[in-house]
Design a protein around this motif. Sequence first.
Motif, PDB file in Angstrom:
ATOM      1  N   ASN A  25       2.888   4.194   7.256  1.00 57.40           N
ATOM      2  CA  ASN A  25       1.554   3.317   6.989  1.00 57.40           C
ATOM      3  C   ASN A  25       0.346   4.368   6.800  1.00 57.40           C
ATOM      4  O   ASN A  25       0.636   5.283   7.453  1.00 57.40           O
ATOM      5  N   ARG A  26      -0.504   4.260   5.997  1.00 55.43           N
ATOM      6  CA  ARG A  26      -1.571   5.070   5.597  1.00 55.43           C
ATOM      7  C   ARG A  26      -2.420   5.199   7.050  1.00 55.43           C
ATOM      8  O   ARG A  26      -2.954   6.190   7.355  1.00 55.43           O
ATOM      9  N   SER A  27      -2.466   4.241   7.744  1.00 54.28           N
ATOM     10  CA  SER A  27      -3.042   3.983   9.096  1.00 54.28           C
ATOM     11  C   SER A  27      -2.119   4.498  10.064  1.00 54.28           C
ATOM     12  O   SER A  27      -1.034   4.085  10.628  1.00 54.28           O
ATOM     13  N   THR A  49       0.754  -1.163  -0.185  1.00 51.41           N
ATOM     14  CA  THR A  49       0.088   0.035  -0.137  1.00 51.41           C
ATOM     15  C   THR A  49       0.853   1.370   0.052  1.00 51.41           C
ATOM     16  O   THR A  49       0.219   2.331   0.096  1.00 51.41           O
TER      17      THR A  49
END
Length: 169
Positions: free
Chosen positions: A68-70, A39
């Motif tokens: 991380n996107r999160s 991702t």
Amino acid sequence: MAQLGFNAGDYDPTDEFEPLPAGEYLTMITESSLENTKTGGRMVKLTYTIMEGQYESRKLWSQHNIENRSPRAEEIGRKELSRIAHAIGQPMISDTDQLVNQVIRVRVVIKNDPGYGPKNEVKKWINVGGQSMQQAPAPQQQTPAHNPVPAQQAPHPATQYTAPPWGQK
């Protein structure tokens, strides 16, 4: 057509790779890498090799998101990496190679993965004196489960830690 010369009768087809029992294991970090995720993030991947006992030479793996996107996944990964760095006595890590050949005791649990069944997951990293391979006792020797570094040699982590270059935002 290529000649293979393979005899399947020489190998036990029922031999399966079962997870290790939950517990603590003395290990050495034998591989480390910084890799891109699917991702667009980045993670530190570690391979541990068990150094003693019935499961000597078996491998364990862990992955730690550092980008991380999160935000939650990133926070968890960075905290795990911090625990590893402190457990090996190196709170300042600028390269994944610094993790290789470090002796560390890990606590392993069994997690049920819906797609693959039971698997091992490393959940805790415990200091064994911050010994590298060159300083570590031979695998057949008993190593204490916990050998804390004296306070005068290990400054409080909060006063000494700054983000490594790969972790800066």
